[in-house]
Write a protein that holds these residues in place. Structure first.
Motif, PDB file in Angstrom:
ATOM      1  N   PRO A  70       0.817  -1.208   0.000  1.00 35.07           N
ATOM      2  CA  PRO A  70       0.000   0.000   0.000  1.00 35.07           C
ATOM      3  C   PRO A  70       0.854   1.263   0.000  1.00 35.07           C
ATOM      4  N   SER A  71       0.473   2.217  -0.834  1.00 36.16           N
ATOM      5  CA  SER A  71       1.183   3.486  -0.939  1.00 36.16           C
ATOM      6  C   SER A  71       0.299   4.443  -1.716  1.00 36.16           C
ATOM      7  N   THR A 109      -2.993   4.741  -0.265  1.00 40.18           N
ATOM      8  CA  THR A 109      -3.065   5.294   1.092  1.00 40.18           C
ATOM      9  C   THR A 109      -3.909   6.566   1.138  1.00 40.18           C
ATOM     10  N   ALA A 110      -3.800   7.405   0.115  1.00 44.99           N
ATOM     11  CA  ALA A 110      -4.539   8.668   0.113  1.00 44.99           C
ATOM     12  C   ALA A 110      -6.032   8.469  -0.078  1.00 44.99           C
ATOM     13  N   ASP A 127      -9.042   6.141   6.475  1.00 49.78           N
ATOM     14  CA  ASP A 127      -9.503   5.411   7.650  1.00 49.78           C
ATOM     15  C   ASP A 127      -8.546   4.270   7.980  1.00 49.78           C
ATOM     16  N   ASP A 128      -7.807   3.803   6.981  1.00 52.50           N
ATOM     17  CA  ASP A 128      -6.871   2.703   7.176  1.00 52.50           C
ATOM     18  C   ASP A 128      -5.406   3.133   7.207  1.00 52.50           C
ATOM     19  N   TRP A 129      -5.061   4.184   6.466  1.00 54.82           N
ATOM     20  CA  TRP A 129      -3.650   4.483   6.251  1.00 54.82           C
ATOM     21  C   TRP A 129      -3.297   5.916   6.590  1.00 54.82           C
ATOM     22  N   PHE A 130      -2.087   6.112   7.031  1.00 57.70           N
ATOM     23  CA  PHE A 130      -1.518   7.449   7.105  1.00 57.70           C
ATOM     24  C   PHE A 130      -1.086   7.855   5.697  1.00 57.70           C
ATOM     25  N   SER A 131      -1.324   9.112   5.330  1.00 53.09           N
ATOM     26  CA  SER A 131      -0.889   9.619   4.036  1.00 53.09           C
ATOM     27  C   SER A 131      -0.308  11.011   4.233  1.00 53.09           C
ATOM     28  N   HIS A 132       1.001  11.113   4.075  1.00 55.50           N
ATOM     29  CA  HIS A 132       1.690  12.391   4.278  1.00 55.50           C
ATOM     30  C   HIS A 132       1.122  13.465   3.361  1.00 55.50           C
ATOM     31  N   ARG A 133       0.859  13.102   2.117  1.00 56.47           N
ATOM     32  CA  ARG A 133       0.375  14.109   1.169  1.00 56.47           C
ATOM     33  C   ARG A 133      -1.089  14.450   1.420  1.00 56.47           C
ATOM     34  N   ALA A 134      -1.943  13.452   1.566  1.00 58.73           N
ATOM     35  CA  ALA A 134      -3.373  13.721   1.731  1.00 58.73           C
ATOM     36  C   ALA A 134      -3.676  14.432   3.036  1.00 58.73           C
ATOM     37  N   GLU A 135      -2.852  14.202   4.060  1.00 63.16           N
ATOM     38  CA  GLU A 135      -3.079  14.826   5.367  1.00 63.16           C
ATOM     39  C   GLU A 135      -2.137  16.005   5.607  1.00 63.16           C
TER      40      GLU A 135
END
Length: 260
Positions: A169-170, A232-233, A237-245
């Motif tokens: 996942p990425s 991830t983006a 609810d499942d993943w951390f996303s540096h860009r989306a968050e």
């Protein structure tokens, strides 16, 4: 199903690896960290309380039946350097700077953290070797998976045809807009193959990390590849996303160990 749950932890497991390997890519669920790192943050450099990070890491290892002290991890620098982990990392010593880590020791648990970049897991069932690589746009451009395959060949005697690889996942191509300078570097490095790595929509360019690394794995002689296809983006609810968050988030972890 690729997703599994254990003691409130939710994680992704590849189908392509044999039962000789313990492997999981952990979602953000089931930890103790507060917002914005909620809840299974495994990154120690994003502002979360170190006690929370340590508790989350212990929870992850115990869920997979691995001893927390068996950890060997690295400090990621978006390069192609390799650490060959013959033993667990002494916890009083800093992590080495590298983006690829291998072991053939069942007493070592490989561990790496991610926030949008691609976790790429490796297993050579004949030489009994496992590894994890970290591939963002820079590592992908620099050929991190090719370096990993060459490292398995030169250090352990692996035949690329025996190597099994999982692309985890990425961030997916739909969310990974890149600038003209990144496009130019990929076109210069990969030539016509860059057409399969880049997409253009409404005047903007997007990088497909999954395709980019799959192509390079195949060029390195690896045919057994599984792509998770999980963005991830798209699934916060499942993943951390540096860009989306927008940088205010945690890091998820990938763990891999050989069965003793």
């Amino acid at each position: 199903m690729p997703f599994h749950e254990n003691d409130r932890l939710r994680y992704y497991r590849f189908d392509i690896f044999s039962n000789a390997v313990t492997q999981a890519v952990f979602t953000r669920r089931g930890g103790v960290s507060p917002a914005p790192w909620h809840s299974l943050n495994l990154g120690g450099s994003v502002g979360d309380d170190p006690a929370h990070v340590a508790a989350n890491r212990i929870r992850v290892f115990q869920a997979m039946g691995c001893k927390p002290e068996s950890i060997h991890d690295v400090w990621l620098v978006h390069g192609t350097d390799i650490v060959y982990a013959d033993a667990p990392r002494p916890l009083d010593q800093p992590s080495a700077k590298a983006d690829i880590i291998f072991t053939d020791n069942p007493n070592v648990s490989l561990f790496m953290r991610f926030g949008d970049c691609v976790p790429i897991l490796f297993h050579d069932p004949k030489k009994k070797v496992i590894g994890i690589a970290h591939a963002g746009w820079m590592g992908t451009l620099r050929g991190v998976v090719g370096a990993a395959v060459e490292g398995m060949r030169s250090h352990y005697g692996s035949n690329p045809k025996d190597i099994v690889a999982g692309i985890g996942p990425s961030i997916g191509v739909d969310h990974y807009e890149v600038g003209a300078e990144v496009v130019a570097q990929f076109q210069e490095k990969f030539g016509t193959e860059a057409d399969q790595m880049l997409q253009t929509r409404n005047g903007s360019a997007y990088l497909d990390l999954w395709a980019s690394n799959s192509i390079q794995l195949q060029k390195a002689g690896v045919d057994q590849i599984q792509v998770s296809g999980v963005c991830t983006a798209c699934h916060l609810d499942d993943w951390f996303s540096h860009r989306a968050e927008k940088g205010k988030t945690g890091r998820f972890g990938a763990l891999m160990a050989l069965q003793a």
